[in-house]
Design a protein around this motif. Structure first.
Motif, PDB file in Angstrom:
ATOM      1  N   GLY A 198       8.557  17.580 -15.565  1.00 26.33           N
ATOM      2  CA  GLY A 198       7.198  17.903 -15.961  1.00 26.33           C
ATOM      3  C   GLY A 198       6.168  17.774 -14.854  1.00 26.33           C
ATOM      4  N   ASP A 199       6.542  17.190 -13.696  1.00 26.07           N
ATOM      5  CA  ASP A 199       5.591  17.070 -12.590  1.00 26.07           C
ATOM      6  C   ASP A 199       6.366  17.112 -11.277  1.00 26.07           C
ATOM      7  OD1 ASP A 199       3.579  16.541 -10.770  1.00 26.07           O
ATOM      8  OD2 ASP A 199       2.694  14.933 -11.957  1.00 26.07           O
ATOM      9  N   ARG A 200       6.430  18.289 -10.674  1.00 28.23           N
ATOM     10  CA  ARG A 200       7.208  18.471  -9.444  1.00 28.23           C
ATOM     11  C   ARG A 200       6.663  17.679  -8.267  1.00 28.23           C
ATOM     12  NH1 ARG A 200       7.411  24.490  -8.121  1.00 28.23           N
ATOM     13  NH2 ARG A 200       5.221  24.261  -8.646  1.00 28.23           N
ATOM     14  N   ARG A 201       5.384  17.287  -8.338  1.00 27.11           N
ATOM     15  CA  ARG A 201       4.771  16.558  -7.222  1.00 27.11           C
ATOM     16  C   ARG A 201       5.161  15.085  -7.193  1.00 27.11           C
ATOM     17  NH1 ARG A 201      -1.001  17.022  -8.735  1.00 27.11           N
ATOM     18  NH2 ARG A 201      -0.008  16.956 -10.747  1.00 27.11           N
ATOM     19  N   VAL A 202       5.529  14.540  -8.337  1.00 27.59           N
ATOM     20  CA  VAL A 202       5.818  13.109  -8.444  1.00 27.59           C
ATOM     21  C   VAL A 202       7.322  12.880  -8.335  1.00 27.59           C
ATOM     22  CG1 VAL A 202       5.629  11.084  -9.943  1.00 27.59           C
ATOM     23  CG2 VAL A 202       3.786  12.767  -9.889  1.00 27.59           C
ATOM     24  N   ARG A 203       7.679  11.851  -7.591  1.00 27.69           N
ATOM     25  CA  ARG A 203       9.086  11.496  -7.429  1.00 27.69           C
ATOM     26  C   ARG A 203       9.271  10.051  -7.884  1.00 27.69           C
ATOM     27  NH1 ARG A 203      12.425  15.356  -4.876  1.00 27.69           N
ATOM     28  NH2 ARG A 203      13.185  13.842  -3.402  1.00 27.69           N
ATOM     29  N   ALA A 204      10.308   9.829  -8.652  1.00 26.69           N
ATOM     30  CA  ALA A 204      10.660   8.477  -9.090  1.00 26.69           C
ATOM     31  C   ALA A 204      11.748   7.938  -8.167  1.00 26.69           C
ATOM     32  CB  ALA A 204      11.140   8.482 -10.532  1.00 26.69           C
ATOM     33  N   VAL A 205      11.701   6.655  -7.920  1.00 27.42           N
ATOM     34  CA  VAL A 205      12.713   5.997  -7.097  1.00 27.42           C
ATOM     35  C   VAL A 205      13.686   5.308  -8.040  1.00 27.42           C
ATOM     36  CG1 VAL A 205      13.114   4.310  -5.274  1.00 27.42           C
ATOM     37  CG2 VAL A 205      10.980   5.642  -5.296  1.00 27.42           C
ATOM     38  N   GLU A 206      14.974   5.488  -7.745  1.00 26.54           N
ATOM     39  CA  GLU A 206      16.024   4.927  -8.595  1.00 26.54           C
ATOM     40  C   GLU A 206      17.019   4.174  -7.728  1.00 26.54           C
ATOM     41  OE1 GLU A 206      19.519   6.845 -11.364  1.00 26.54           O
ATOM     42  OE2 GLU A 206      17.546   7.808 -11.388  1.00 26.54           O
ATOM     43  N   LEU A 224      20.639   2.747  -0.734  1.00 26.39           N
ATOM     44  CA  LEU A 224      20.387   1.760  -1.791  1.00 26.39           C
ATOM     45  C   LEU A 224      19.485   2.298  -2.900  1.00 26.39           C
ATOM     46  CD1 LEU A 224      19.820  -1.285   0.590  1.00 26.39           C
ATOM     47  CD2 LEU A 224      21.937  -0.600  -0.567  1.00 26.39           C
ATOM     48  N   ALA A 225      18.775   3.380  -2.625  1.00 27.96           N
ATOM     49  CA  ALA A 225      17.886   3.999  -3.614  1.00 27.96           C
ATOM     50  C   ALA A 225      17.784   5.483  -3.309  1.00 27.96           C
ATOM     51  CB  ALA A 225      16.498   3.353  -3.581  1.00 27.96           C
ATOM     52  N   VAL A 226      17.386   6.254  -4.322  1.00 27.41           N
ATOM     53  CA  VAL A 226      17.162   7.690  -4.160  1.00 27.41           C
ATOM     54  C   VAL A 226      15.858   8.060  -4.851  1.00 27.41           C
ATOM     55  CG1 VAL A 226      19.597   8.342  -3.961  1.00 27.41           C
ATOM     56  CG2 VAL A 226      18.523   8.248  -6.210  1.00 27.41           C
ATOM     57  N   ARG A 227      15.233   9.110  -4.309  1.00 29.31           N
ATOM     58  CA  ARG A 227      14.059   9.680  -4.964  1.00 29.31           C
ATOM     59  C   ARG A 227      14.527  10.857  -5.808  1.00 29.31           C
ATOM     60  NH1 ARG A 227      11.814   8.861   0.495  1.00 29.31           N
ATOM     61  NH2 ARG A 227       9.995   7.508   0.366  1.00 29.31           N
ATOM     62  N   LYS A 228      14.005  10.937  -7.029  1.00 28.73           N
ATOM     63  CA  LYS A 228      14.352  12.040  -7.914  1.00 28.73           C
ATOM     64  C   LYS A 228      13.076  12.634  -8.497  1.00 28.73           C
ATOM     65  CE  LYS A 228      18.945  10.542  -9.242  1.00 28.73           C
ATOM     66  NZ  LYS A 228      19.846  10.279 -10.354  1.00 28.73           N
ATOM     67  N   SER A 229      13.131  13.936  -8.753  1.00 28.63           N
ATOM     68  CA  SER A 229      11.983  14.608  -9.364  1.00 28.63           C
ATOM     69  C   SER A 229      11.743  14.058 -10.761  1.00 28.63           C
ATOM     70  CB  SER A 229      12.228  16.113  -9.455  1.00 28.63           C
ATOM     71  OG  SER A 229      12.376  16.648  -8.172  1.00 28.63           O
ATOM     72  N   VAL A 230      10.466  14.026 -11.128  1.00 33.35           N
ATOM     73  CA  VAL A 230      10.077  13.598 -12.471  1.00 33.35           C
ATOM     74  C   VAL A 230       9.902  14.852 -13.318  1.00 33.35           C
ATOM     75  CG1 VAL A 230       8.255  12.487 -13.832  1.00 33.35           C
ATOM     76  CG2 VAL A 230       8.955  11.511 -11.628  1.00 33.35           C
ATOM     77  N   ASP A 270       0.851  -1.188   0.000  1.00 33.17           N
ATOM     78  CA  ASP A 270       0.000   0.000   0.000  1.00 33.17           C
ATOM     79  C   ASP A 270       0.890   1.241   0.000  1.00 33.17           C
ATOM     80  OD1 ASP A 270       0.895   0.387   2.638  1.00 33.17           O
ATOM     81  OD2 ASP A 270      -0.908  -0.475   3.505  1.00 33.17           O
ATOM     82  N   LYS A 271       0.254   2.403  -0.125  1.00 29.18           N
ATOM     83  CA  LYS A 271       0.984   3.666  -0.240  1.00 29.18           C
ATOM     84  C   LYS A 271       1.897   3.916   0.966  1.00 29.18           C
ATOM     85  CE  LYS A 271       0.005   8.575  -0.986  1.00 29.18           C
ATOM     86  NZ  LYS A 271      -1.053   9.578  -1.139  1.00 29.18           N
ATOM     87  N   ALA A 272       1.384   3.706   2.161  1.00 30.51           N
ATOM     88  CA  ALA A 272       2.183   3.942   3.367  1.00 30.51           C
ATOM     89  C   ALA A 272       3.312   2.926   3.481  1.00 30.51           C
ATOM     90  CB  ALA A 272       1.291   3.886   4.605  1.00 30.51           C
ATOM     91  N   GLY A 273       3.029   1.687   3.145  1.00 30.32           N
ATOM     92  CA  GLY A 273       4.045   0.633   3.226  1.00 30.32           C
ATOM     93  C   GLY A 273       5.194   0.878   2.270  1.00 30.32           C
ATOM     94  N   ILE A 274       4.871   1.272   1.052  1.00 29.43           N
ATOM     95  CA  ILE A 274       5.935   1.501   0.071  1.00 29.43           C
ATOM     96  C   ILE A 274       6.752   2.724   0.451  1.00 29.43           C
ATOM     97  CG2 ILE A 274       4.830   2.950  -1.692  1.00 29.43           C
ATOM     98  CD1 ILE A 274       6.935  -0.168  -2.353  1.00 29.43           C
ATOM     99  N   MET A 275       6.114   3.707   1.069  1.00 27.25           N
ATOM    100  CA  MET A 275       6.848   4.895   1.515  1.00 27.25           C
ATOM    101  C   MET A 275       7.872   4.499   2.584  1.00 27.25           C
ATOM    102  SD  MET A 275       5.526   8.626   2.866  1.00 27.25           S
ATOM    103  CE  MET A 275       3.994   8.358   2.050  1.00 27.25           C
ATOM    104  N   ARG A 276       7.474   3.625   3.506  1.00 26.61           N
ATOM    105  CA  ARG A 276       8.406   3.175   4.551  1.00 26.61           C
ATOM    106  C   ARG A 276       9.576   2.392   3.948  1.00 26.61           C
ATOM    107  NH1 ARG A 276       3.514   2.357   7.262  1.00 26.61           N
ATOM    108  NH2 ARG A 276       3.497   0.164   6.677  1.00 26.61           N
ATOM    109  N   VAL A 277       9.279   1.535   2.978  1.00 27.14           N
ATOM    110  CA  VAL A 277      10.337   0.746   2.346  1.00 27.14           C
ATOM    111  C   VAL A 277      11.308   1.657   1.602  1.00 27.14           C
ATOM    112  CG1 VAL A 277      10.838  -0.986   0.571  1.00 27.14           C
ATOM    113  CG2 VAL A 277       8.973  -1.372   2.186  1.00 27.14           C
ATOM    114  N   VAL A 278      10.784   2.604   0.845  1.00 27.03           N
ATOM    115  CA  VAL A 278      11.657   3.526   0.105  1.00 27.03           C
ATOM    116  C   VAL A 278      12.456   4.387   1.083  1.00 27.03           C
ATOM    117  CG1 VAL A 278      11.730   5.448  -1.542  1.00 27.03           C
ATOM    118  CG2 VAL A 278      10.245   3.473  -1.980  1.00 27.03           C
ATOM    119  N   ASP A 279      11.838   4.818   2.177  1.00 27.07           N
ATOM    120  CA  ASP A 279      12.574   5.561   3.213  1.00 27.07           C
ATOM    121  C   ASP A 279      13.749   4.722   3.719  1.00 27.07           C
ATOM    122  OD1 ASP A 279      10.850   7.739   3.042  1.00 27.07           O
ATOM    123  OD2 ASP A 279       9.741   7.227   4.879  1.00 27.07           O
ATOM    124  N   ASP A 280      13.490   3.436   4.001  1.00 30.31           N
ATOM    125  CA  ASP A 280      14.556   2.537   4.470  1.00 30.31           C
ATOM    126  C   ASP A 280      15.671   2.431   3.436  1.00 30.31           C
ATOM    127  OD1 ASP A 280      13.062   1.981   6.755  1.00 30.31           O
ATOM    128  OD2 ASP A 280      12.434  -0.029   6.078  1.00 30.31           O
TER     129      ASP A 280
END
Length: 156
Positions: A100-108, A92-98, A76-86
């Protein structure tokens, strides 16, 4: 209940059970066994399978927005946020801006994440072999084929 009807089979996970629930119960037991074995394989690397599931998606798809990671991993949304935070905390991963859409972040995945991804595969190999040790030659591939067809039925 009418006396001319036979009583319903009691669902178990025992071999030979004819209950309509037997397959689901067996799949659940197999899932829990695989989960336990693979969790122990990656634990020394400092991650859990939920972390590794996200790394698998990132390696397969490249940078991926969190909502798509949630869908791909069954989270779920909260669960994936915790995993990406970890994953970010561990480098091991970073969030980057997408673009054309400042609100959305891609995980790499990071280079460190890729190293851990490769190490996890090496660590999991003996565990995976133990998991299917009781199968006959050729049955592991057959099992993978059957589970793939069950999990991803052909569109009709």
């Amino acid at each position: 209940m009418s006396s001319d009807k036979t009583s319903a089979s009691r669902a178990t996970a025992r071999p030979g059970d004819t209950s309509p629930f037997a397959l689901g119960l067996l799949l659940r037991q197999a899932h829990w066994r695989a989960l336990t074995v693979m969790t122990e394989a990656v634990r020394p690397l400092g991650i859990e399978l939920r972390h590794f599931a996200v790394l698998i998606v990132l390696v397969d798809r490249g940078p991926t927005v969190q909502r798509d990671l949630a869908t791909a991993t069954g989270s779920d949304k909260a669960g994936i946020m915790r995993v990406v935070d970890d994953l970010e905390r561990k480098g091991l991963a970073v969030r980057k801006s997408v673009p054309g859409d400042r609100r959305v972040r891609a995980v790499e995945i990071t280079p460190e994440g890729m190293e851990l991804f490769d190490a996890a595969h090496l660590a999991a190999e003996p565990a995976a072999e133990r998991l299917v040790a009781d199968l006959e030659p050729g049955e592991t591939e057959l099992l993978k084929d059957l589970l793939t067809r069950l999990a991803y039925p052909a569109a009709k």
